[in-house]
Design a protein around this motif. Structure first.
Motif, short mmCIF file in Angstrom:
data_model
loop_
_atom_site.label_atom_id
_atom_site.label_comp_id
_atom_site.label_asym_id
_atom_site.label_seq_id
_atom_site.Cartn_x
_atom_site.Cartn_y
_atom_site.Cartn_z
N VAL A 228 0.83 -1.21 0.00
CA VAL A 228 0.00 0.00 0.00
C VAL A 228 0.87 1.26 0.00
CG1 VAL A 228 -1.66 1.34 1.37
CG2 VAL A 228 -2.01 -1.11 1.03
N VAL A 229 1.87 1.31 0.87
CA VAL A 229 2.73 2.49 0.95
C VAL A 229 3.50 2.69 -0.36
CG1 VAL A 229 4.75 3.47 2.12
CG2 VAL A 229 2.91 2.47 3.45
N THR A 230 4.03 1.61 -0.93
CA THR A 230 4.74 1.71 -2.21
C THR A 230 3.80 2.17 -3.31
OG1 THR A 230 6.26 -0.04 -1.53
CG2 THR A 230 6.13 0.43 -3.89
N GLY A 231 2.58 1.65 -3.34
CA GLY A 231 1.60 2.08 -4.34
C GLY A 231 1.26 3.56 -4.22
N ILE A 232 1.05 4.02 -3.00
CA ILE A 232 0.75 5.44 -2.78
C ILE A 232 1.93 6.29 -3.22
CG2 ILE A 232 0.37 7.19 -1.00
CD1 ILE A 232 -1.29 5.05 0.53
N ALA A 233 3.15 5.89 -2.86
CA ALA A 233 4.34 6.65 -3.25
C ALA A 233 4.48 6.71 -4.76
CB ALA A 233 5.58 6.04 -2.62
N GLN A 234 4.22 5.61 -5.45
CA GLN A 234 4.33 5.59 -6.91
C GLN A 234 3.32 6.52 -7.56
OE1 GLN A 234 6.48 4.27 -9.05
NE2 GLN A 234 7.70 3.32 -7.46
N VAL A 235 2.15 6.69 -6.94
CA VAL A 235 1.13 7.58 -7.50
C VAL A 235 1.41 9.04 -7.13
CG1 VAL A 235 -1.33 8.20 -7.37
CG2 VAL A 235 -0.66 5.80 -7.55
N VAL A 236 1.74 9.29 -5.87
CA VAL A 236 1.89 10.66 -5.37
C VAL A 236 3.22 11.29 -5.80
CG1 VAL A 236 2.02 12.08 -3.27
CG2 VAL A 236 0.36 10.22 -3.44
N MET A 237 4.30 10.53 -5.72
CA MET A 237 5.62 11.07 -6.06
C MET A 237 6.48 9.99 -6.72
SD MET A 237 6.96 11.73 -2.24
CE MET A 237 6.91 10.46 -1.01
N PRO A 238 6.17 9.66 -7.96
CA PRO A 238 6.86 8.55 -8.63
C PRO A 238 8.36 8.75 -8.80
CG PRO A 238 5.49 9.75 -10.18
CD PRO A 238 5.18 10.29 -8.82
N LYS A 239 8.80 9.96 -9.10
CA LYS A 239 10.24 10.20 -9.29
C LYS A 239 11.01 9.89 -8.01
CE LYS A 239 13.57 13.47 -10.98
NZ LYS A 239 14.29 14.54 -10.40
N GLU A 240 10.51 10.39 -6.88
CA GLU A 240 11.17 10.16 -5.60
C GLU A 240 11.10 8.69 -5.19
OE1 GLU A 240 9.07 12.57 -6.27
OE2 GLU A 240 10.04 14.46 -5.76
N ALA A 241 9.95 8.05 -5.46
CA ALA A 241 9.80 6.64 -5.10
C ALA A 241 10.75 5.75 -5.89
CB ALA A 241 8.35 6.19 -5.35
N ASP A 242 11.15 6.19 -7.07
CA ASP A 242 12.08 5.42 -7.90
C ASP A 242 13.53 5.80 -7.67
OD1 ASP A 242 10.07 3.91 -9.02
OD2 ASP A 242 9.80 5.23 -10.74
N GLY A 243 13.81 6.64 -6.67
CA GLY A 243 15.19 6.97 -6.32
C GLY A 243 15.70 8.29 -6.86
N SER A 244 14.82 9.16 -7.35
CA SER A 244 15.23 10.47 -7.89
C SER A 244 16.34 10.32 -8.92
CB SER A 244 15.65 11.41 -6.76
OG SER A 244 14.58 11.61 -5.87
N LEU A 245 16.14 9.40 -9.85
CA LEU A 245 17.16 9.11 -10.85
C LEU A 245 17.27 10.22 -11.89
CD1 LEU A 245 16.38 5.32 -11.38
CD2 LEU A 245 18.12 6.35 -9.91
N ILE A 246 18.47 10.41 -12.41
CA ILE A 246 18.73 11.39 -13.45
C ILE A 246 19.13 10.63 -14.71
CG2 ILE A 246 20.19 13.32 -14.18
CD1 ILE A 246 20.54 14.00 -11.20
N TYR A 247 18.51 10.99 -15.82
CA TYR A 247 18.73 10.31 -17.09
C TYR A 247 19.42 11.24 -18.08
CZ TYR A 247 15.26 7.06 -15.25
OH TYR A 247 14.58 6.17 -14.46
#
Length: 183
Positions: free
Chosen positions: A19-38
């Motif tokens: 649930v927490v991971t799902g909420i994070a992916q919806v609310v702040m996906p960039k941060e939930a994925d590690g604030s990656l730079i491409y």
């Protein structure tokens, strides 16, 4: 008791993290994925949250890392300022600085360029630490010092909510901006 233990394992070990991971992916996906730079080719070149070592003299350098920015084992030795190993490492860092930046006196060297952060992973330096590197980078790249200082100012993050933390510059994003100037 066994039922309660199983129920709590399912709730705390499975449902809550999902649930927490799902909420994070919806609310702040960039941060939930590690604030990656491409880069332009959509390849990961780093994270906004973990520093990197830049060894080429035409790039801005960040803080010293006692763990070589290895996120698998964050931390740093808790040396006292009087510790012999700490003094040795700082003297070595100062010698490296003097060799790479002969135009800047050591007494103008910001302390964050020769000390590491508590985690050893900090990707930020102070704006002053970026500014003292400008003469070297201008000489290495041929970019005007005023342009470099403007770029530092544009990449300086302010205090959170105007109160928390200190102004800081992410070294990776600063070097990405520098590469754009070089093109």
């Amino acid at each position: 008791m066994l039922r309660l233990s199983l129920a709590l394992m399912v709730i705390c070990g499975l449902l809550y993290p999902v649930v927490v991971t799902g909420i994070a992916q919806v609310v702040m996906p960039k941060e939930a994925d590690g604030s990656l730079i491409y880069n332009e080719d959509k390849e990961v070149i780093g994270s906004e949250l973990i520093g990197q070592t830049f060894t080429k003299t035409e790039y801005f350098s960040g803080r010293v890392s006692s763990i070589e920015y290895d996120a698998a084992g964050s931390g740093s030795p808790n040396y006292a300022p009087s510790n012999g190993d700490m003094m040795k490492r700082m003297k070595e860092s100062i010698a490296v600085w003097e060799k790479a930046n002969p135009a800047v006196p050591v007494n103008e060297l910001p302390i964050d360029l020769i000390t590491n952060s508590g985690s050893g992973l900090d990707p930020h330096i102070t704006p002053e630490a970026a500014d003292v590197q400008v003469p070297r980078i201008a000489e290495e790249t041929g970019i005007n010092e005023e342009k470099l200082k403007k770029m530092i100012k544009e990449n300086t993050q302010a205090r959170e909510l105007g109160l928390f933390g200190e102004p800081r510059v992410n070294v990776l994003t600063l070097n990405i901006a520098l590469e754009k100037l070089l093109k």
